[in-house]
Every structure is written in structure tokens, then in C-alpha cells.
Design a protein around this motif. Structure first.
Motif, PDB file in Angstrom:
ATOM      1  N   ASN A   1      47.646 -63.824 -76.294  1.00 15.94           N
ATOM      2  CA  ASN A   1      49.056 -64.224 -76.190  1.00 15.94           C
ATOM      3  C   ASN A   1      49.803 -63.343 -75.189  1.00 15.94           C
ATOM      4  OD1 ASN A   1      49.395 -66.320 -78.378  1.00 15.94           O
ATOM      5  ND2 ASN A   1      48.549 -64.624 -79.595  1.00 15.94           N
ATOM      6  N   PHE A   2      50.782 -63.955 -74.562  1.00 17.15           N
ATOM      7  CA  PHE A   2      51.679 -63.257 -73.640  1.00 17.15           C
ATOM      8  C   PHE A   2      53.084 -63.761 -73.940  1.00 17.15           C
ATOM      9  CE2 PHE A   2      54.076 -63.082 -69.665  1.00 17.15           C
ATOM     10  CZ  PHE A   2      53.923 -61.737 -69.337  1.00 17.15           C
ATOM     11  N   GLY A   3      54.041 -62.813 -74.148  1.00 13.31           N
ATOM     12  CA  GLY A   3      55.370 -63.303 -74.496  1.00 13.31           C
ATOM     13  C   GLY A   3      56.418 -62.222 -74.595  1.00 13.31           C
ATOM     14  N   LEU A   4      57.534 -62.580 -75.236  1.00  9.50           N
ATOM     15  CA  LEU A   4      58.688 -61.689 -75.384  1.00  9.50           C
ATOM     16  C   LEU A   4      58.703 -61.093 -76.774  1.00  9.50           C
ATOM     17  CD1 LEU A   4      61.546 -63.933 -73.937  1.00  9.50           C
ATOM     18  CD2 LEU A   4      60.244 -62.213 -72.715  1.00  9.50           C
ATOM     19  N   ALA A   5      58.986 -59.801 -76.831  1.00  8.44           N
ATOM     20  CA  ALA A   5      59.344 -59.213 -78.118  1.00  8.44           C
ATOM     21  C   ALA A   5      60.744 -59.724 -78.457  1.00  8.44           C
ATOM     22  CB  ALA A   5      59.332 -57.702 -78.025  1.00  8.44           C
ATOM     23  N   GLU A   6      61.216 -59.429 -79.643  1.00 10.70           N
ATOM     24  CA  GLU A   6      62.541 -59.938 -80.019  1.00 10.70           C
ATOM     25  C   GLU A   6      63.599 -59.358 -79.083  1.00 10.70           C
ATOM     26  OE1 GLU A   6      65.403 -60.417 -83.962  1.00 10.70           O
ATOM     27  OE2 GLU A   6      63.406 -59.563 -84.134  1.00 10.70           O
TER      28      GLU A   6
END
Length: 467
Positions: free
Chosen positions: A135-140
């Protein structure tokens, strides 16, 4: 869909432009706009603008030994080192607050294995379930719609700028204190020379009285008076030696290391150790002093804190998003059918929270406190300059009067010697005249040192030495 997520993030970033920071208005100066040039101050030649901030300390200090001592202090003094570290700390804190405006990207990978017992298995047989994921994404990420994070960033920036000005103020203070300690050492060494000469005169006087006492000419009271004067001057000599060692200890402490003996003064400087400082008539120069500028940056920071307190009344919106792949077979992990995504947008509105109102009131009170501190800093700066101008306006007159007194006593001493040689007066008159002359020279030395110390203090009070 992945493209849509990226577009949403870009749009939200652009929309984060709202701010509730109050508009900053520079406070009026709580002191007179001009320094007085009447009365005793008419002796001072005022320019339209002072030259103090334009003179580098290396050019201001002309004494080569003192210049080397100041260089050592700027390199080794712990207070200045702490001020520099405080700047680095404030810069790092500003970097943290600035980074909170932007999303944090992360990449994760994992493998998960789980045994499914036959009791809950759809096939009624136990088996091991495997899952592979990347997965690749944004933390909160809190989206700064209403400027709360921007307000904290502005506050951190102003505190960083205040720390930079405090470092300049620490340097000015250090240069001033080192120079003052050096001058005090000069004065005490010069006074020790004079005290030793006074002691020789008193001892000569005692030997003369003792010979007269032995011959039955002088009384025991005369002998005790002469002995008292010798012992009194001896006490003063020992005290001056003590002061000299204390002065050296102070200088070593300020410099932060041991000063070589070749850099220590031997007495009164032969030439003026400092460049001439020309004060300006306008008191607005005080606004450029580092301590005043630091106080103003703290005031601006308090405005930013009000903006953050206002923004707390509005909703906070956060976003979490991931793009990746999931498969129960490692060989299928990067196939198109394994793609997955997640988008989570949350909003929270404070409906009832008394702490928010209390924090807002606190931020307004804190701004008033910082404003008062800012005004007090300007008033203190104005008083410092006025004190230095008062001494500058009168010190030359005092020195000239003391020089006349020294010349008069020199003449008295010369006449005493002539009258003694002619048999008109006793040798006591010669010794007393010499004593008075040496004491007057001590007072003259102290006045000259006061003039030098006032020049460096005026240079610092007008904002010089922070380069």
C-alpha cells in the motif's frame, strides 16, 4: 479512481487558505519621539541618524588586546552558545509546524497468515488463509480549511525570528560585559600603581616621624598617625590586588576560557579604545534594537495564537487514503485484479466544549501581556540611552575639572619641594602634597574609565555590536 483521489487531495490543498489571525498593527511608541537636546544635552552633537548600528564591533573596538579577548568570548561564551542553540531549536520547531500543512505519505507492505478452524470454516475443514499486501497512501492528514495549522506555523515562525534577535542581543550584551570587565581591570591595575606610590610616600612619612620621635621632637600621637596612614594604604593595596584577581576571574568566566597573560592589560590604555559614537536625535532607532525586535516578534506570535484559537471553533476535517494491491497469492500481487484503494474523509465540529472559549480568552489576555512587555522593553531601551547620554553630556566636564585639580596639586607639590629646600616648610608638607596629588590621579583614572565604559554602553544601547 486513483486519479480522482490525487485530484481531491490537490483541490483540498488549494482550498486551505482561510485565516483568522487578527491584522497586526504596530503599536505606538510609549516614549518621546526624539531624544532631548536641551539643557545638559546641548553639549552633545546629535545627527539625524545614529552611526552605531552601522559600525561593526571589530571597527568599534580599537584596542588590539581587547579585540582579541572579545573574539575569544564570541567563540567560547556559554550564554551566547545557548542563544545560538535556541535559534536552531526554534528553526526546527518551525519546520515541524510548517510540515503539518502537508500530507504525510507512507508505503507499507505485509504478509498475514491466519488459521481458520473447521468450526467456522465454510468448507467445514480447517485451512490456513494467507494475504499479501502493498500500500501507498496518506496518514491521517488534517486539512487546514480554517487556518489553525497556518496560525501555529506563523506563531512558530515569529518565535524563530525572536530567537534570532535574542542571539544578536546576547552578542551585544557579551561584547559590552567583556569590554566593561576589561576596563575595570585596567582601572584597578592603574589604581594599584598609584596606591603603591602612595604607600611609598606614607612609609617615607612614617620613617621621618619616627626619627623625630626618637629625637624627642615628635609626639607619640604623631607617630601613631603616621603608622595608621601606612597600614590604611596597605589595606587598600591588598584590596586592589584582590579586585584585580576578581576582575581576571570575571573576564575568564565571560570569555569562557583562560585568557593568556599577554592579552591582559597593564594599566590605563594609552589611547581611546573605542570609536566615537554619534547619537541620532530620533528615538525610532530603538525599534531596531534586537531586544525590541524580539519583543515585537513575540507580539506577532501572540496574534497568530489568537488566530489558532478562533479556528478551533470551526470544524476540523481530516483525510486518510491508500492505494495498493492485495492478493492471497504472492505471484498475483501486482496483477491488475489485485488493485485496491481506500478513502476516508472525516469531519468534527465542536458543539459544546468550554475549553475552546477559555483558550480563546487566554490567547487575548496573553496578547495584552506580550504587548505590555513590548512597551516595557522600549521604555527600558529609552532609559538606557538617556542614562548614557546624561553621562556623555557631563563626563568631559568632570574630567576637565579633575585634570585642573591634578594640575593644581602638581603645582602645590612642586612649591612644597621648593619651600622644603629653602627651609620654610617641613618635609611633611611635601608628603601630604604628594598624597593629595596621587589620590586626585586615582579619581581621574576612574573618571576616564567611566567615559570609556559609557561609550561602549551607548554603542550597545543604540543597537551596535549585533552584526
Amino acid at each position: 479512481m486513483e486519479r480522482n483521489i490525487v485530484v481531491i487531495i490537490m483541490v483540498l490543498t488549494i482550498l486551505c487558505g482561510c485565516s483568522f489571525i487578527p491584522k497586526y498593527k504596530k503599536p505606538a511608541m510609549p516614549v518621546e519621539k526624539k531624544f532631548p537636546d536641551k539643557g545638559i544635552y546641548k553639549n552633545i552633537s546629535f545627527d539625524n541618524e545614529t552611526n552605531a548600528p552601522k559600525i561593526k564591533w571589530q571597527d568599534f573596538i580599537k584596542d588590539p588586546k581587547l579585540k582579541e579577548v572579545v573574539k575569544l568570548a564570541l567563540k567560547n561564551n556559554r550564554d551566547l552558545r545557548l542563544a545560538i542553540l535556541n535559534v536552531e531549536q526554534a528553526r526546527a520547531l518551525y519546520g515541524i509546524k510548517a510540515a503539518e500543512l502537508y500530507p504525510s505519505l507512507y508505503a507499507t507492505s505485509g504478509i498475514e497468515k491466519q488459521r481458520i478452524p473447521e468450526d467456522i470454516s465454510f468448507t467445514k475443514k480447517a485451512y490456513t488463509e494467507k494475504r499479501y499486501s502493498v500500500n501507498f497512501g496518506l496518514a491521517e492528514w488534517e486539512i487546514d480549511f480554517f487556518g489553525k495549522i497556518r496560525s501555529f506555523k506563523k506563531e512558530a515562525l515569529e518565535k524563530f525570528l525572536a530567537a534570532k534577535e535574542n542571539r544578536r542581543a546576547a552578542q551585544i550584551t557579551l561584547i559590552t560585559e567583556v569590554s566593561r570587565a576589561y576596563l575595570t581591570l585596567c582601572a584597578d591595575m592603574e589604581n594599584l600603581k598609584i596606591a603603591k606610590e602612595l604607600l611609598r610616600t606614607a612609609e617615607e612619612n612614617f620613617e621621618l616621624v619616627k626619627s623625630q620621635y626618637d629625637a624627642g621632637v615628635a609626639t607619640e600621637i604623631d607617630l601613631n598617625r603616621a603608622r595608621t596612614e601606612v597600614e590604611s594604604i596597605k589595606v587598600n593595596v591588598v584590596k586592589l590586588k584582590q579586585l584585580i584577581n576578581l576582575d581576571i576571574n570575571t573576564l575568564n568566566f565571560l570569555v569562557g576560557t583562560h585568557i593568556e597573560e599577554k592579552l591582559l592589560p597593564k594599566g590605563l590604555p594609552e589611547k581611546n579604545p573605542f570609536e566615537e559614537v554619534k547619537p541620532g536625535i530620533s528615538s525610532y532607532v530603538l525599534l531596531n534594537r534586537p531586544d525590541v525586535m524580539a519583543a515585537e516578534h513575540k507580539l506577532k506570535a501572540s496574534y497568530a495564537r489568537i488566530g489558532a484559537a478562533r479556528a478551533a471553533f470551526f470544524p476540523s476535517i481530516s483525510l486518510t487514503s491508500t492505494i495498493g494491491t492485495v492478493s492471497d497469492e504472492l505471484s498475483n500481487l501486482f496483477k491488475g485484479s489485485a488493485r485496491t484503494w481506500n478513502l476516508n474523509l472525516k469531519g468534527a465540529l465542536p458543539v459544546f466544549d468550554p475549553r475552546i472559549w477559555a483558550a480563546y480568552k487566554l490567547s487575548k489576555v496573553q496578547r495584552k501581556i506580550v504587548l505590555t512587555q513590548y512597551e516595557k522593553t522600549i521604555q527600558n531601551a529609552f532609559k538606557e540611552v538617556m542614562d548614557r547620554l546624561t553621562i556623555k553630556a557631563t563626563i568631559d566636564e568632570q574630567i576637565e575639572a579633575q585634570k585642573k585639580l591634578v594640575r593644581s596639586l602638581e603645582r602645590t607639590y612642586e612649591l612644597s619641594i621648593k619651600r622644603y629646600k629653602q627651609g620654610i616648610d617641613s618635609y611633611f608638607s611635601v608628603l601630604y602634597a604628594k598624597r593629595d596629588l596621587l589620590q586626585a590621579k586615582q579619581a581621574l583614572t576612574n573618571l576616564i574609565m567611566s567615559k570609556y565604559a559609557n561609550r561602549i554602553a551607548l554603542y550597545a544601547a543604540l543597537g551596535g555590536g549585533g552584526d
